[in-house]
Scaffold this motif. Structure first.
Motif, PDB file in Angstrom:
ATOM      1  N   ASP A  50       0.824  -1.213   0.000  1.00 31.24           N
ATOM      2  CA  ASP A  50       0.000   0.000   0.000  1.00 31.24           C
ATOM      3  C   ASP A  50       0.859   1.266   0.000  1.00 31.24           C
ATOM      4  O   ASP A  50       0.371   2.352  -0.306  1.00 31.24           O
ATOM      5  N   LYS A  51       2.154   1.138   0.275  1.00 30.25           N
ATOM      6  CA  LYS A  51       3.102   2.252   0.195  1.00 30.25           C
ATOM      7  C   LYS A  51       3.949   2.172  -1.078  1.00 30.25           C
ATOM      8  O   LYS A  51       4.956   2.849  -1.199  1.00 30.25           O
ATOM      9  N   ARG A  52       3.533   1.305  -2.009  1.00 28.05           N
ATOM     10  CA  ARG A  52       4.266   1.055  -3.244  1.00 28.05           C
ATOM     11  C   ARG A  52       5.692   0.602  -2.957  1.00 28.05           C
ATOM     12  O   ARG A  52       6.648   1.014  -3.602  1.00 28.05           O
ATOM     13  N   PRO A  72       9.360   3.813  -3.209  1.00 34.10           N
ATOM     14  CA  PRO A  72       9.300   5.021  -4.039  1.00 34.10           C
ATOM     15  C   PRO A  72      10.555   5.874  -3.857  1.00 34.10           C
ATOM     16  O   PRO A  72      11.007   6.071  -2.731  1.00 34.10           O
ATOM     17  N   LEU A  73      11.097   6.375  -4.926  1.00 33.09           N
ATOM     18  CA  LEU A  73      12.272   7.241  -4.837  1.00 33.09           C
ATOM     19  C   LEU A  73      11.951   8.489  -4.035  1.00 33.09           C
ATOM     20  O   LEU A  73      12.781   8.976  -3.278  1.00 33.09           O
ATOM     21  N   GLU A  74      10.733   8.973  -4.139  1.00 37.61           N
ATOM     22  CA  GLU A  74      10.358  10.204  -3.446  1.00 37.61           C
ATOM     23  C   GLU A  74      10.498  10.081  -1.932  1.00 37.61           C
ATOM     24  O   GLU A  74      10.575  11.088  -1.232  1.00 37.61           O
ATOM     25  N   ALA A  75      10.591   8.864  -1.406  1.00 40.21           N
ATOM     26  CA  ALA A  75      10.750   8.654   0.036  1.00 40.21           C
ATOM     27  C   ALA A  75      12.217   8.728   0.465  1.00 40.21           C
ATOM     28  O   ALA A  75      12.512   8.623   1.648  1.00 40.21           O
ATOM     29  N   SER A  87       7.164  10.202  -8.921  1.00 39.05           N
ATOM     30  CA  SER A  87       6.204   9.104  -8.733  1.00 39.05           C
ATOM     31  C   SER A  87       6.465   7.943  -9.698  1.00 39.05           C
ATOM     32  O   SER A  87       5.977   6.841  -9.483  1.00 39.05           O
ATOM     33  N   LEU A  88       7.244   8.191 -10.754  1.00 37.17           N
ATOM     34  CA  LEU A  88       7.550   7.143 -11.729  1.00 37.17           C
ATOM     35  C   LEU A  88       8.849   6.412 -11.412  1.00 37.17           C
ATOM     36  O   LEU A  88       9.207   5.472 -12.101  1.00 37.17           O
ATOM     37  N   THR A 124       8.491   3.434 -13.857  1.00 37.39           N
ATOM     38  CA  THR A 124       9.054   3.289 -15.194  1.00 37.39           C
ATOM     39  C   THR A 124      10.574   3.461 -15.184  1.00 37.39           C
ATOM     40  O   THR A 124      11.222   3.176 -16.192  1.00 37.39           O
ATOM     41  N   HIS A 125      11.104   3.927 -14.067  1.00 39.26           N
ATOM     42  CA  HIS A 125      12.548   4.131 -13.914  1.00 39.26           C
ATOM     43  C   HIS A 125      12.960   3.584 -12.541  1.00 39.26           C
ATOM     44  O   HIS A 125      12.174   3.633 -11.594  1.00 39.26           O
TER      45      HIS A 125
END
Length: 127
Positions: A50-52, A72-75, A87-88, A124-125
């Motif tokens: 649920d947190k990807r 996620p990279l954003e984390a 987000s990708l 995608t990356h």
């Protein structure tokens, strides 16, 4: 025989914790009793679909011999400057293979699982 399993809240944590603490000491010379290592006791909470994100453990004959995760990279703090849409981007980390299991192809197996999961999460990356 080796198998890769997704960590869930029901996964026994102590063998994974011990493996990760040993790997952190081996690779980064971090003390075996470091406060930072307590993070490893809560892997199922930190890495959940649920947190990807997902955390995988590779077992050989019931023993932990490898790990890897996708999130996620954003984390994370380290982001490539060319990363426009965070987000990708997925972030692969905590990929460790026990020294006695290296050159067995297990690292490649973990990466395949992580890449497949990244696609499921819509990344995608990868970084």
């Amino acid at each position: 025989m080796a198998n890769i399993e997704l960590i869930t809240p029901d996964t026994p944590r102590e063998p994974i914790y011990q493996f990760l603490v040993e790997q952190m000491h081996l690779h980064y010379r971090r003390p075996l009793d470091s406060e930072h290592n307590k993070y490893f006791l809560q892997l199922a909470e930190h890495y959940s679909p649920d947190k990807r994100s997902s955390f995988y453990v590779l077992y050989e004959n019931g023993e932990v011999v490898g790990t890897g995760c996708i999130s996620p990279l954003e984390a994370h703090h380290r982001r490539p400057p060319h990363c426009v849409d965070e987000s990708l981007w997925g972030y692969i980390s905590r990929v460790y293979i026990s020294p006695k299991a290296q050159s067995s192809g297990y690292g490649r197996q973990i990466y395949k699982v992580l890449e497949a999961r990244a696609k499921e999460f819509g990344y995608t990356h990868l970084c």
